[in-house]
Design an enzyme around this catalytic site. Structure first.
Site, PDB file in Angstrom:
ATOM      1  N   HIS A 133      -3.853  -4.293   7.610  1.00  0.00           N
ATOM      2  CA  HIS A 133      -3.936  -3.149   8.515  1.00  0.00           C
ATOM      3  C   HIS A 133      -3.106  -3.410   9.772  1.00  0.00           C
ATOM      4  O   HIS A 133      -3.346  -4.379  10.481  1.00  0.00           O
ATOM      5  CB  HIS A 133      -5.369  -2.786   8.918  1.00  0.00           C
ATOM      6  CG  HIS A 133      -5.505  -1.301   9.131  1.00  0.00           C
ATOM      7  ND1 HIS A 133      -5.114  -0.685  10.283  1.00  0.00           N
ATOM      8  CD2 HIS A 133      -5.918  -0.319   8.289  1.00  0.00           C
ATOM      9  CE1 HIS A 133      -5.306   0.619  10.150  1.00  0.00           C
ATOM     10  NE2 HIS A 133      -5.777   0.873   8.954  1.00  0.00           N
ATOM     11  N   GLY A 134      -2.126  -2.544   9.942  1.00  0.00           N
ATOM     12  CA  GLY A 134      -1.288  -2.604  11.150  1.00  0.00           C
ATOM     13  C   GLY A 134      -0.259  -3.729  11.143  1.00  0.00           C
ATOM     14  O   GLY A 134       0.408  -3.955  12.146  1.00  0.00           O
ATOM     15  N   ASN A 186       0.856  -1.189   0.000  1.00  0.00           N
ATOM     16  CA  ASN A 186       0.000   0.000   0.000  1.00  0.00           C
ATOM     17  C   ASN A 186       0.897   1.246   0.000  1.00  0.00           C
ATOM     18  O   ASN A 186       1.673   1.455   0.932  1.00  0.00           O
ATOM     19  CB  ASN A 186      -0.896  -0.035   1.245  1.00  0.00           C
ATOM     20  CG  ASN A 186      -1.854   1.127   1.289  1.00  0.00           C
ATOM     21  OD1 ASN A 186      -1.445   2.265   1.068  1.00  0.00           O
ATOM     22  ND2 ASN A 186      -3.113   0.868   1.565  1.00  0.00           N
ATOM     23  N   GLU A 234      -8.620   0.652  -3.480  1.00  0.00           N
ATOM     24  CA  GLU A 234      -9.483   0.760  -2.296  1.00  0.00           C
ATOM     25  C   GLU A 234     -10.297   2.034  -2.427  1.00  0.00           C
ATOM     26  O   GLU A 234      -9.754   3.084  -2.783  1.00  0.00           O
ATOM     27  CB  GLU A 234      -8.644   0.890  -1.026  1.00  0.00           C
ATOM     28  CG  GLU A 234      -7.907  -0.343  -0.625  1.00  0.00           C
ATOM     29  CD  GLU A 234      -7.088  -0.090   0.637  1.00  0.00           C
ATOM     30  OE1 GLU A 234      -7.151   1.012   1.208  1.00  0.00           O
ATOM     31  OE2 GLU A 234      -6.371  -1.003   1.020  1.00  0.00           O
ATOM     32  N   ARG A 238      -9.074   8.390  -1.765  1.00  0.00           N
ATOM     33  CA  ARG A 238     -10.073   8.895  -0.815  1.00  0.00           C
ATOM     34  C   ARG A 238     -10.870  10.015  -1.445  1.00  0.00           C
ATOM     35  O   ARG A 238     -10.389  10.733  -2.327  1.00  0.00           O
ATOM     36  CB  ARG A 238      -9.388   9.395   0.457  1.00  0.00           C
ATOM     37  CG  ARG A 238      -8.699   8.293   1.245  1.00  0.00           C
ATOM     38  CD  ARG A 238      -8.190   8.824   2.563  1.00  0.00           C
ATOM     39  NE  ARG A 238      -9.264   8.976   3.516  1.00  0.00           N
ATOM     40  CZ  ARG A 238      -9.474   8.176   4.575  1.00  0.00           C
ATOM     41  NH1 ARG A 238      -8.653   7.181   4.823  1.00  0.00           N
ATOM     42  NH2 ARG A 238     -10.480   8.389   5.389  1.00  0.00           N
ATOM     43  N   THR A 275      -7.940   4.150   7.774  1.00  0.00           N
ATOM     44  CA  THR A 275      -9.174   3.369   7.856  1.00  0.00           C
ATOM     45  C   THR A 275      -9.285   2.755   9.253  1.00  0.00           C
ATOM     46  O   THR A 275      -8.370   2.107   9.719  1.00  0.00           O
ATOM     47  CB  THR A 275      -9.138   2.240   6.805  1.00  0.00           C
ATOM     48  OG1 THR A 275      -8.688   2.783   5.575  1.00  0.00           O
ATOM     49  CG2 THR A 275     -10.506   1.632   6.620  1.00  0.00           C
ATOM     50  N   HIS A 334      -5.501   3.738  -1.991  1.00  0.00           N
ATOM     51  CA  HIS A 334      -6.822   4.158  -1.531  1.00  0.00           C
ATOM     52  C   HIS A 334      -7.066   5.564  -2.069  1.00  0.00           C
ATOM     53  O   HIS A 334      -6.418   6.517  -1.634  1.00  0.00           O
ATOM     54  CB  HIS A 334      -6.838   4.150   0.010  1.00  0.00           C
ATOM     55  CG  HIS A 334      -8.168   4.500   0.597  1.00  0.00           C
ATOM     56  ND1 HIS A 334      -8.408   4.465   1.944  1.00  0.00           N
ATOM     57  CD2 HIS A 334      -9.354   4.885   0.034  1.00  0.00           C
ATOM     58  CE1 HIS A 334      -9.656   4.822   2.195  1.00  0.00           C
ATOM     59  NE2 HIS A 334     -10.257   5.089   1.046  1.00  0.00           N
ATOM     60  N   ARG A 372      -6.711  13.165  -0.034  1.00  0.00           N
ATOM     61  CA  ARG A 372      -5.673  13.647   0.889  1.00  0.00           C
ATOM     62  C   ARG A 372      -4.297  13.073   0.575  1.00  0.00           C
ATOM     63  O   ARG A 372      -3.297  13.640   0.947  1.00  0.00           O
ATOM     64  CB  ARG A 372      -6.049  13.341   2.338  1.00  0.00           C
ATOM     65  CG  ARG A 372      -6.034  11.883   2.673  1.00  0.00           C
ATOM     66  CD  ARG A 372      -6.214  11.655   4.147  1.00  0.00           C
ATOM     67  NE  ARG A 372      -7.552  11.976   4.589  1.00  0.00           N
ATOM     68  CZ  ARG A 372      -8.069  11.501   5.718  1.00  0.00           C
ATOM     69  NH1 ARG A 372      -7.350  10.739   6.508  1.00  0.00           N
ATOM     70  NH2 ARG A 372      -9.298  11.794   6.070  1.00  0.00           N
ATOM     71  N   GLU A 385     -11.267  -8.817   2.566  1.00  0.00           N
ATOM     72  CA  GLU A 385      -9.993  -8.498   3.211  1.00  0.00           C
ATOM     73  C   GLU A 385     -10.283  -8.372   4.698  1.00  0.00           C
ATOM     74  O   GLU A 385     -11.056  -7.498   5.113  1.00  0.00           O
ATOM     75  CB  GLU A 385      -9.401  -7.191   2.667  1.00  0.00           C
ATOM     76  CG  GLU A 385      -8.089  -6.839   3.385  1.00  0.00           C
ATOM     77  CD  GLU A 385      -7.410  -5.586   2.845  1.00  0.00           C
ATOM     78  OE1 GLU A 385      -7.652  -5.202   1.689  1.00  0.00           O
ATOM     79  OE2 GLU A 385      -6.623  -5.000   3.619  1.00  0.00           O
ATOM     80  N   HIS A 392       1.142   6.155   1.797  1.00  0.00           N
ATOM     81  CA  HIS A 392       1.984   7.013   2.650  1.00  0.00           C
ATOM     82  C   HIS A 392       3.057   7.752   1.857  1.00  0.00           C
ATOM     83  O   HIS A 392       3.544   8.789   2.303  1.00  0.00           O
ATOM     84  CB  HIS A 392       2.585   6.209   3.795  1.00  0.00           C
ATOM     85  CG  HIS A 392       1.548   5.801   4.794  1.00  0.00           C
ATOM     86  ND1 HIS A 392       0.845   6.719   5.543  1.00  0.00           N
ATOM     87  CD2 HIS A 392       1.059   4.593   5.131  1.00  0.00           C
ATOM     88  CE1 HIS A 392      -0.018   6.095   6.310  1.00  0.00           C
ATOM     89  NE2 HIS A 392       0.087   4.793   6.078  1.00  0.00           N
TER      90      HIS A 392
HETATM   91  N1  PXP Z   1      -5.864  -2.611   4.075  1.00  0.00           N
HETATM   92  C1  PXP Z   1      -6.723  -1.565   4.081  1.00  0.00           C
HETATM   93  C2  PXP Z   1      -8.138  -1.799   3.665  1.00  0.00           C
HETATM   94  C3  PXP Z   1      -6.296  -0.285   4.469  1.00  0.00           C
HETATM   95  O1  PXP Z   1      -7.162   0.740   4.474  1.00  0.00           O
HETATM   96  C4  PXP Z   1      -4.942  -0.098   4.833  1.00  0.00           C
HETATM   97  C5  PXP Z   1      -4.460   1.260   5.250  1.00  0.00           C
HETATM   98  O2  PXP Z   1      -4.535   2.155   4.249  1.00  0.00           O
HETATM   99  C6  PXP Z   1      -4.081  -1.203   4.792  1.00  0.00           C
HETATM  100  C7  PXP Z   1      -4.575  -2.449   4.431  1.00  0.00           C
HETATM  101  C8  PXP Z   1      -2.630  -1.079   5.154  1.00  0.00           C
HETATM  102  O3  PXP Z   1      -2.516  -0.755   6.517  1.00  0.00           O
HETATM  103  P1  PXP Z   1      -1.115  -0.324   7.107  1.00  0.00           P
HETATM  104  O4  PXP Z   1      -0.737   0.967   6.483  1.00  0.00           O
HETATM  105  O5  PXP Z   1      -1.382  -0.204   8.580  1.00  0.00           O
HETATM  106  O6  PXP Z   1      -0.147  -1.428   6.769  1.00  0.00           O
END
Ligand code: PXP
Length: 247
Positions: free
Chosen positions: A190-191, A7, A70, A45, A101, A43, A49, A151, A10
């Site tokens: 995520h995380g 992803n 996304e 948005r 998210t 993503h 942003r 997911e 960032h």
């Molecule tokens: N999956 C989804 C649906 C997300 O929204 C995000 C964050 O943008 C991620 C995965 C990746 O999360 P992280 O940046 O915490 O690895």
């Protein structure tokens, strides 16, 4: 073997912090592919942003891996997806005030609208995934409204203390098995980071992990190609017993 979706939001965050042209997430995605990314995830948005429309269009044209878009289930985003034709759309919840998210999409309470969105995207050959919490009712509803994928949200697992983390891992594992029984394909994210990813990577039936923040953070030190390579190495050689024992 579990795949890796990188992803890159960032990277766009850093660019947008100065509303300038660099760093450009598009060429950096190509380096992520060289490092072993199986999918590039962005993503788009509603408030733009980080990722911009131009990023998505250029990524579609140049990447050789898969593009996972996304987005919120709005008419504007569905129109964009129909134009871009990503390899997959993942519907995610979106609130303007959130930093990232937070939690999975409540598919159950919006099933009629989401069913329509799935129908539109499927009619153009775009597979649909839903980012959901590991909750049976959510999985069953995803199946009912025609999704091919889910997911699973791993944020609760990632944020849990060590005792609770074992329980959250068991939830993810059980939800993956149930989703597979329902005929859904399963990703998660995520995380996830270099410390907590291994137990999730070895869940039976898990296809791909979407990871952003930890890879981009490490890329500042070692470069994106190497950061992705290191994450792939963890996914391919998980030390299964390092954190929780056998699961
Ligand atoms: N999956 C989804 C649906 C997300 O929204 C995000 C964050 O943008 C991620 C995965 C990746 O999360 P992280 O940046 O915490 O690895």
């Amino acid at each position: 073997m579990v795949g890796l979706g990188v992803n890159i939001d960032h990277i766009a965050n850093v660019r947008q912090a100065r509303s300038t042209l660099e760093p450009d997430p598009v060429p950096i995605s190509l380096l992520a592919e060289i490092g072993g990314a199986d999918t590039i995830t962005v993503h788009l948005r509603e408030d733009r942003r980080h990722i911009q429309d131009r990023d998505v269009a250029l990524l579609r044209a140049v990447i050789r891996s898969r593009l996972n878009l996304e987005m919120a289930a709005t008419n504007e985003m569905i129109d964009i997806a129909l134009q871009i034709k990503p390899d997959m759309v993942t519907f995610v919840p979106e609130r303007r005030e959130e930093i990232t998210t937070e939690g999975g999409l409540d598919v159950v309470s919006q099933k009629l609208a989401l069913c329509k969105a799935v129908e539109i995207l499927h009619s153009k050959g775009i597979p649909v995934s839903f980012f959901v919490d590991p909750v049976i009712q959510q999985l069953e509803t995803c199946k009912m409204i025609g999704a091919h994928w889910v997911e699973l949200h791993t944020g609760t697992y990632a944020e849990a203390g060590s005792k609770q983390q074992a329980l959250e891992l068991a939830r993810l594992s059980k939800s993956t098995a149930i989703a597979r029984q329902l005929g859904l394909r399963v990703n998660a994210g995520h995380g996830l980071n270099y410390q907590n990813v291994e137990p999730v990577a070895i869940i039976k039936g898990m296809e791909e992990l979407n990871i952003g923040h930890s890879i981009v953070a490490r890329a500042l030190v070692v470069g994106i190609e190497e950061a992705v390579r290191q994450m792939k190495a963890l996914l391919h050689n998980p030390h299964c017993n390092s954190l929780f024992g056998s699961i």
